[in-house]
Design an enzyme around this catalytic site. Structure first.
Site, PDB file in Angstrom:
ATOM      1  N   LYS A  78       0.832  -1.205   0.000  1.00 27.35           N
ATOM      2  CA  LYS A  78       0.000   0.000   0.000  1.00 27.35           C
ATOM      3  C   LYS A  78       0.873   1.265   0.000  1.00 27.35           C
ATOM      4  CE  LYS A  78      -2.793   0.938   3.795  1.00 27.35           C
ATOM      5  NZ  LYS A  78      -2.822   2.383   4.080  1.00 27.35           N
ATOM      6  N   SER A  79       1.889   1.289   0.839  1.00 24.14           N
ATOM      7  CA  SER A  79       2.737   2.494   0.923  1.00 24.14           C
ATOM      8  C   SER A  79       3.404   2.796  -0.414  1.00 24.14           C
ATOM      9  CB  SER A  79       3.838   2.293   1.977  1.00 24.14           C
ATOM     10  OG  SER A  79       3.294   2.255   3.258  1.00 24.14           O
ATOM     11  N   ARG A  88       2.693   6.023  -3.333  1.00 24.00           N
ATOM     12  CA  ARG A  88       3.790   6.905  -3.774  1.00 24.00           C
ATOM     13  C   ARG A  88       4.002   6.818  -5.277  1.00 24.00           C
ATOM     14  NH1 ARG A  88       4.379   5.692   1.494  1.00 24.00           N
ATOM     15  NH2 ARG A  88       5.660   7.013   2.854  1.00 24.00           N
ATOM     16  N   SER A 123       7.247  10.370  11.277  1.00 21.34           N
ATOM     17  CA  SER A 123       6.164   9.971  10.383  1.00 21.34           C
ATOM     18  C   SER A 123       6.654   9.951   8.941  1.00 21.34           C
ATOM     19  CB  SER A 123       4.991  10.949  10.508  1.00 21.34           C
ATOM     20  OG  SER A 123       4.163  10.872   9.357  1.00 21.34           O
ATOM     21  N   GLN A 170       4.778   9.593   6.424  1.00 16.03           N
ATOM     22  CA  GLN A 170       3.860  10.378   5.596  1.00 16.03           C
ATOM     23  C   GLN A 170       4.276  11.842   5.572  1.00 16.03           C
ATOM     24  OE1 GLN A 170       0.001   9.557   7.238  1.00 16.03           O
ATOM     25  NE2 GLN A 170      -0.049   7.470   6.424  1.00 16.03           N
ATOM     26  N   ASP A 229       2.511  -0.336  12.058  1.00 14.35           N
ATOM     27  CA  ASP A 229       1.304  -0.944  11.482  1.00 14.35           C
ATOM     28  C   ASP A 229       1.121  -2.412  11.874  1.00 14.35           C
ATOM     29  OD1 ASP A 229       0.623   1.427  10.279  1.00 14.35           O
ATOM     30  OD2 ASP A 229       1.467   0.905   8.331  1.00 14.35           O
ATOM     31  N   ARG A 243      -6.050   2.762  18.124  1.00 16.16           N
ATOM     32  CA  ARG A 243      -5.675   1.338  18.107  1.00 16.16           C
ATOM     33  C   ARG A 243      -5.237   0.822  19.469  1.00 16.16           C
ATOM     34  NH1 ARG A 243      -2.820   1.137  12.073  1.00 16.16           N
ATOM     35  NH2 ARG A 243      -4.811   0.957  10.949  1.00 16.16           N
TER      36      ARG A 243
HETATM   37  C1  S3P Z   1       2.672   5.152   6.149  1.00 15.04           C
HETATM   38  C2  S3P Z   1       3.241   5.623   7.298  1.00 15.04           C
HETATM   39  C3  S3P Z   1       2.692   5.336   8.637  1.00 15.04           C
HETATM   40  C4  S3P Z   1       1.763   4.138   8.589  1.00 15.04           C
HETATM   41  C5  S3P Z   1       0.783   4.214   7.478  1.00 15.04           C
HETATM   42  C6  S3P Z   1       1.494   4.278   6.137  1.00 15.04           C
HETATM   43  C7  S3P Z   1       3.295   5.524   4.875  1.00 15.04           C
HETATM   44  O1  S3P Z   1       1.962   6.456   9.089  1.00 15.04           O
HETATM   45  O2  S3P Z   1       1.094   3.994   9.811  1.00 15.04           O
HETATM   46  O3  S3P Z   1      -0.066   3.075   7.479  1.00 15.04           O
HETATM   47  O4  S3P Z   1       2.974   4.914   3.833  1.00 15.04           O
HETATM   48  O5  S3P Z   1       4.122   6.432   4.888  1.00 15.04           O
HETATM   49  P1  S3P Z   1       2.682   7.712   9.812  1.00 15.04           P
HETATM   50  O6  S3P Z   1       3.470   8.436   8.781  1.00 15.04           O
HETATM   51  O7  S3P Z   1       1.536   8.542  10.320  1.00 15.04           O
HETATM   52  O8  S3P Z   1       3.501   7.132  10.916  1.00 15.04           O
END
Ligand code: S3P
Length: 430
Positions: A24-25, A29, A168, A170, A316, A347
């Site tokens: 997914k990540s 991107r 983070s 993200q 996660d 969670r």
């Molecule tokens: C992710 C980063 C994590 C993760 C999320 C996906 C990413 O979040 O929990 O499921 O793809 O960069 P955070 O950046 O809020 O830690």
């Protein structure tokens, strides 16, 4: 999505070989950067989850055509650095990744965008991107508490040096994407290392990204080229099956083609430390991302504590690790996991609530839990709290409980893994 329940019966064993859907990540991107790369990009094994569909919907709203070809690969027709003004709000659904990372891209556009999300996403913290993107020159309005909807007036951004208060990926990725469109250099120094897919994806599309320890930087104005790539299986989805296999003494599970990026594979170290024997074969690299085959054979092990930088790397996977911890020999302690409170659900509380419903002994702390090992749990009514990882984590715990478990609100697994229950049935022995 209507509410649906799934009944999970106890299992005897986990046996077989399988694949899991694309990461997914990485899918998020690649889809976002494909929009910024002029021409046709193509991704095989793109995540089938609703979250990545939200990203593709936003990419379309920004003027890029997308389709699935006859091999089910996702095609994105990128426009280059300047996208088109959307004539509707950018619908991010349940996806924090879509909202936070795409905000970095729309902040560098010449138009204004509105970003909206579902009820859960509209409660999640966005100040963590609003603050640095505003410092780069974007004008961003948010609802009370710095939450979505976000109204972002883009413009010419200036590179900054930023030290995010929370670790983070993200946030880091959002700033690197904004940095790509900015003037000058953008540098992000993280409090602890997070997943590096943003950096690797930028490089795969042809950008230069510098990295040293926890600091990454990118020069603005670099042009991207389109990409053809195979996306490795999502190790955070594989985690459910690996944790299931780890709690049945006779298990033998093989997962093919799974992501082995070291910033994502800490679960394998933890399961090894808890007593499982894990081997990796056929390891190869795909555009900077490692992928390979994992085989797991379980075994008893000592009590484990997860804290600090390790907590960040496992963020996660903590729900499923916690859900199976009562069945391990030694039990588990998790610290420094306050971020779990601001995921798709709280969670920390969701895991505690459901474990207690199953009769488990669990102590919840301010930023983690303590759960002794060697416990016996019974089937129960489980609440997903609309959170895909909670639904899947407790479908796994249910396999070792006595009696049936009903997972309420199970439809949310489609956020990351629409075929989860069908795939689970294929490797469960009863
Ligand atoms: C992710 C980063 C994590 C993760 C999320 C996906 C990413 O979040 O929990 O499921 O793809 O960069 P955070 O950046 O809020 O830690």
């Amino acid at each position: 999505m209507g509410e649906s329940s799934v009944t999970v019966r106890p299992a005897r064993n986990i046996l077989g070989s399988m694949r899991v859907p694309g990461d997914k990540s990485i899918s998020h991107r690649y889809a976002m950067l494909a929009a910024l790369a002029k021409g046709r990009s193509r991704f095989q094994n793109f995540s089938p989850g609703a979250d990545c569909a939200s990203t593709l919907g936003c990419v379309r709203a920004l003027g890029c055509a997308t389709e699935r070809d006859e091999q089910d690969a996702v095609i994105v027709e990128g426009l280059g650095p300047q996208l088109q003004a959307p004539n509707q709000p950018l619908e991010c659904g349940n996806s924090g990744s879509t909202m936070r990372m795409l905000a970095g891209i729309v902040a560098g556009q010449t138009f204004s965008s509105e970003m909206i999300g579902d009820e859960s996403l509209s409660r999640r913290p966005m100040k963590r991107i609003i603050e640095p993107l505003s410092r780069m020159g974007a004008q961003i309005q948010a609802a009370d508490g710095g939450c979505a909807p976000l109204r972002i007036r883009g413009g010419t951004l200036q590179g900054i040096e930023y030290h995010p208060p929370v670790a983070s990926a993200q946030v880091k990725t959002s700033l690197l994407f904004a940095g790509l469109l900015a003037e000058g250099k953008t540098t992000v120094e993280e409090p602890s290392r997070t997943r590096d897919h943003g950096e690797l994806a930028l490089r795969a599309f042809g950008a230069t990204v510098d990295r040293s320890r926890n600091t990454v930087s990118i020069a603005g104005g670099q042009e991207l080229h389109p990409l053809e790539a195979y996306i490795p299986g999502d190790i955070s989805s594989a985690a459910f099956f690996l944790c299931a296999a780890a709690i049945f003494p006779q298990s033998n599970l093989v997962i093919d083609g799974v992501l082995l990026n070291p910033t994502r594979s800490a679960l394998l170290d933890v399961l090894s430390a808890m007593g499982s024997r894990i081997s990796m074969v056929r390891v190869e690299e795909q555009h900077g991302e490692l992928m390979g085959t994992i085989a797991l054979v379980p075994g008893p092990g000592p009590a484990i504590t997860i804290e600090g930088a390790l907590t960040t790397l496992l963020i996660d996977e903590l729900p499923v690790l916690a859900a199976v911890a009562p069945f391990t020999a030694g039990g588990l302690e998790v610290r420094d996991a306050g971020e779990l409170r601001v995921k798709e659900s709280d969670r920390l509380s969701a895991v505690t609530h459901n474990l207690r419903a199953m009769g488990a002994q669990v102590e919840q702390t301010a930023d983690g839990w303590r759960m002794p090992g060697d416990q016996k749990l019974h089937g129960a009514d489980i609440q997903s709290f609309g959170d895909h990882r909670i639904a899947m984590a407790f479908a796994i715990a249910a396999l070792r409980a006595e009696g049936e478990t009903c997972v309420h609100g199970a439809e949310c697994v489609a956020i990351s893994y629409p075929g989860f229950f069908a795939d689970l049935e294929r490797v469960v022995e009863r």
